[in-house]
Design a protein around this motif. Structure first.
Motif, PDB file in Angstrom:
ATOM      1  N   GLN A  54       0.874  -1.159   0.000  1.00  0.00           N
ATOM      2  CA  GLN A  54       0.000   0.000   0.000  1.00  0.00           C
ATOM      3  C   GLN A  54       0.915   1.213   0.000  1.00  0.00           C
ATOM      4  N   ASN A  81       2.445   4.719   0.514  1.00  0.00           N
ATOM      5  CA  ASN A  81       2.239   5.804   1.474  1.00  0.00           C
ATOM      6  C   ASN A  81       2.559   7.158   0.842  1.00  0.00           C
ATOM      7  N   THR A  82       3.790   7.331   0.398  1.00  0.00           N
ATOM      8  CA  THR A  82       4.234   8.616  -0.149  1.00  0.00           C
ATOM      9  C   THR A  82       5.084   8.384  -1.390  1.00  0.00           C
ATOM     10  N   GLY A 138       6.232   2.559   0.931  1.00  0.00           N
ATOM     11  CA  GLY A 138       4.925   1.950   1.156  1.00  0.00           C
ATOM     12  C   GLY A 138       4.956   0.965   2.310  1.00  0.00           C
ATOM     13  N   THR A 139       3.785   0.404   2.583  1.00  0.00           N
ATOM     14  CA  THR A 139       3.631  -0.576   3.667  1.00  0.00           C
ATOM     15  C   THR A 139       3.276  -1.927   3.066  1.00  0.00           C
ATOM     16  N   ARG A 169       7.104  -1.073   6.891  1.00  0.00           N
ATOM     17  CA  ARG A 169       7.231   0.076   5.994  1.00  0.00           C
ATOM     18  C   ARG A 169       8.565  -0.032   5.259  1.00  0.00           C
ATOM     19  N   GLN A 218      -2.469   3.502  -5.398  1.00  0.00           N
ATOM     20  CA  GLN A 218      -2.751   3.120  -4.014  1.00  0.00           C
ATOM     21  C   GLN A 218      -2.042   1.805  -3.667  1.00  0.00           C
ATOM     22  N   SER A 252      10.470   8.525   8.655  1.00  0.00           N
ATOM     23  CA  SER A 252       9.080   8.613   8.210  1.00  0.00           C
ATOM     24  C   SER A 252       8.932   8.104   6.780  1.00  0.00           C
ATOM     25  N   SER A 253       7.693   7.880   6.377  1.00  0.00           N
ATOM     26  CA  SER A 253       7.446   7.452   5.001  1.00  0.00           C
ATOM     27  C   SER A 253       7.801   8.556   4.010  1.00  0.00           C
ATOM     28  N   GLN A 297       0.610  11.907  -1.295  1.00  0.00           N
ATOM     29  CA  GLN A 297       0.288  10.987  -0.201  1.00  0.00           C
ATOM     30  C   GLN A 297      -0.764  10.004  -0.709  1.00  0.00           C
ATOM     31  N   ASP A 309      -1.874   7.200   0.388  1.00  0.00           N
ATOM     32  CA  ASP A 309      -2.841   6.605   1.329  1.00  0.00           C
ATOM     33  C   ASP A 309      -3.872   7.627   1.776  1.00  0.00           C
ATOM     34  N   GLN A 310      -3.866   8.808   1.121  1.00  0.00           N
ATOM     35  CA  GLN A 310      -4.886   9.819   1.364  1.00  0.00           C
ATOM     36  C   GLN A 310      -5.538  10.178   0.049  1.00  0.00           C
TER      37      GLN A 310
END
Length: 350
Positions: A35, A37-38, A71-72, A88, A128, A145-146, A346, A348-349
């Motif tokens: 998934q 993330n950034t 990503g995760t 991550r 995504q 951080s991601s 982003q 995941d947003q």
């Protein structure tokens, strides 16, 4: 619960950028599903969008853009042992498809057969969900951080560049170009022990950012000749720089880099400009100035992660814009207009 949505940023050809929902990819042997993330936007992504090509690579079929991602892990393919669901990771986008002589010598970035995210015909990471070779996914510590993880790809360019430019303790360095890669080279050169770094650019705003993140001197390029710029560099440093890291690809800066660099020093060409460039080759030859090239990076991700985890390098001040994935087209337009430094999506947003 099964995931059905996979909003993605698709380039169809020159000037044609679309948001589309694609099937969620499933991991194969030695792959992981992520998934995202950034993902940072690179100038090469913008080039594919605006021109439908980059160098000898052409978009023949619609392609997902993006190669600066973190990503995760959401699913493991068969054979994956070193990662777990929930980890991550930073994604190294390019890897060799064959264990050839370049791989055996440790220079796998030069292999003629490579997979590379967002390089035709391979999809990139601006989705995504994305699938990648697990061996080129690097677990991020909690202290990174991601967003920082998405910086590891361009940070790797700078690490490889500073290695190739022979940056060393106490050296004086000239960097041409204060865009994201030039600024990252500034951060890495200082962390590797460069005593003084001067950076030049056309943009006053970017030079102000360079000063903010550690440049000792800045020079605004105006109506100079390459020799004029070289003299300005020598004047601010008190001597010629040991190495020049050229990040623009502009013929003017390549020439200035040769004239500026001290005898026995190194000019490293990072920026990609025209195929044919006029270079003061005799000047370089009689002063034993080495002109070197580079292509991507290799064996840099663990180093980049360690730099970020130890806080030896801080990339966060270079992030100028953040957008959810659904506003990707707006983010690309801002990047194309060079209104910021690094634009992050982003994913995941959405």
């Amino acid at each position: 619960m099964p995931v059905h949505s996979n909003l993605s940023v698709m380039a169809y050809g020159p000037g044609d950028l679309r948001m589309e929902k694609l099937p969620v990819p499933e991991p194969g042997l030695n792959e992981v599903q992520l998934q995202m993330n950034t993902v940072g936007i690179c100038r090469s992504d913008v080039h594919y969008w605006q021109h439908g090509r980059l160098g000898s690579f052409y978009i023949k079929n619609p392609m997902v853009l993006g190669h600066e991602g973190a990503g995760t892990v959401t699913k493991l393919g068969p054979g994956v042992k070193h990662l777990q669901v929930g980890d991550r990771v930073a994604i190294e986008p390019a890897y060799p498809l064959n264990n050839d002589e370049f791989c055996k010598s440790g220079r796998y970035n030069l292999s003629p057969t490579m997979f590379c995210s967002a390089t035709p015909p391979y999809h990139g990471q601006l989705s995504q969900y994305y699938v990648h070779n697990a061996n080129y996914c690097f677990k991020l510590p909690d202290s990174v951080s991601s967003e920082e993880g998405a910086f590891i790809e361009p940070l790797s360019v700078a690490i490889h560049a500073c290695r190739r430019a022979r940056v060393k303790m106490g050296s004086k360095i000239l960097i041409c170009g204060a865009g994201p890669i030039g600024l990252l080279n500034l951060l890495v050169a200082k962390s590797m022990g460069a005593a003084q770094v001067v950076i030049c650019d056309l943009s006053t705003g970017r030079l102000e950012k360079a000063k903010e993140v550690g440049a000792d001197f800045t020079i605004k390029v105006e109506k100079d000749t390459p020799q004029d710029l070289a003299q300005k560099v020598e004047a601010v440093l008190g001597s010629k720089p040991y190495s020049t890291i050229e990040c623009t690809g502009a013929e003017f800066c390549v020439q200035a880099g040769v004239y500026a660099t001290q005898s026995g020093g190194t000019v490293l060409l990072v920026g990609h400009g025209p195929d044919l460039v006029s270079v003061p080759l005799l000047n370089a030859a009689i002063r034993e100035v080495d002109i070197r090239g580079m292509f991507r990076y290799c064996n840099t991700y663990p180093v980049a992660i360690a730099m970020l985890a130890s806080k030896k390098v801080d990339v966060k001040p270079l992030i100028s814009h953040r957008f959810p994935l659904s506003r990707a087209i707006e983010a690309f337009e801002i990047t194309a207009k060079q209104l910021g430094i690094k634009v992050m999506l982003q994913c995941d947003q959405a």
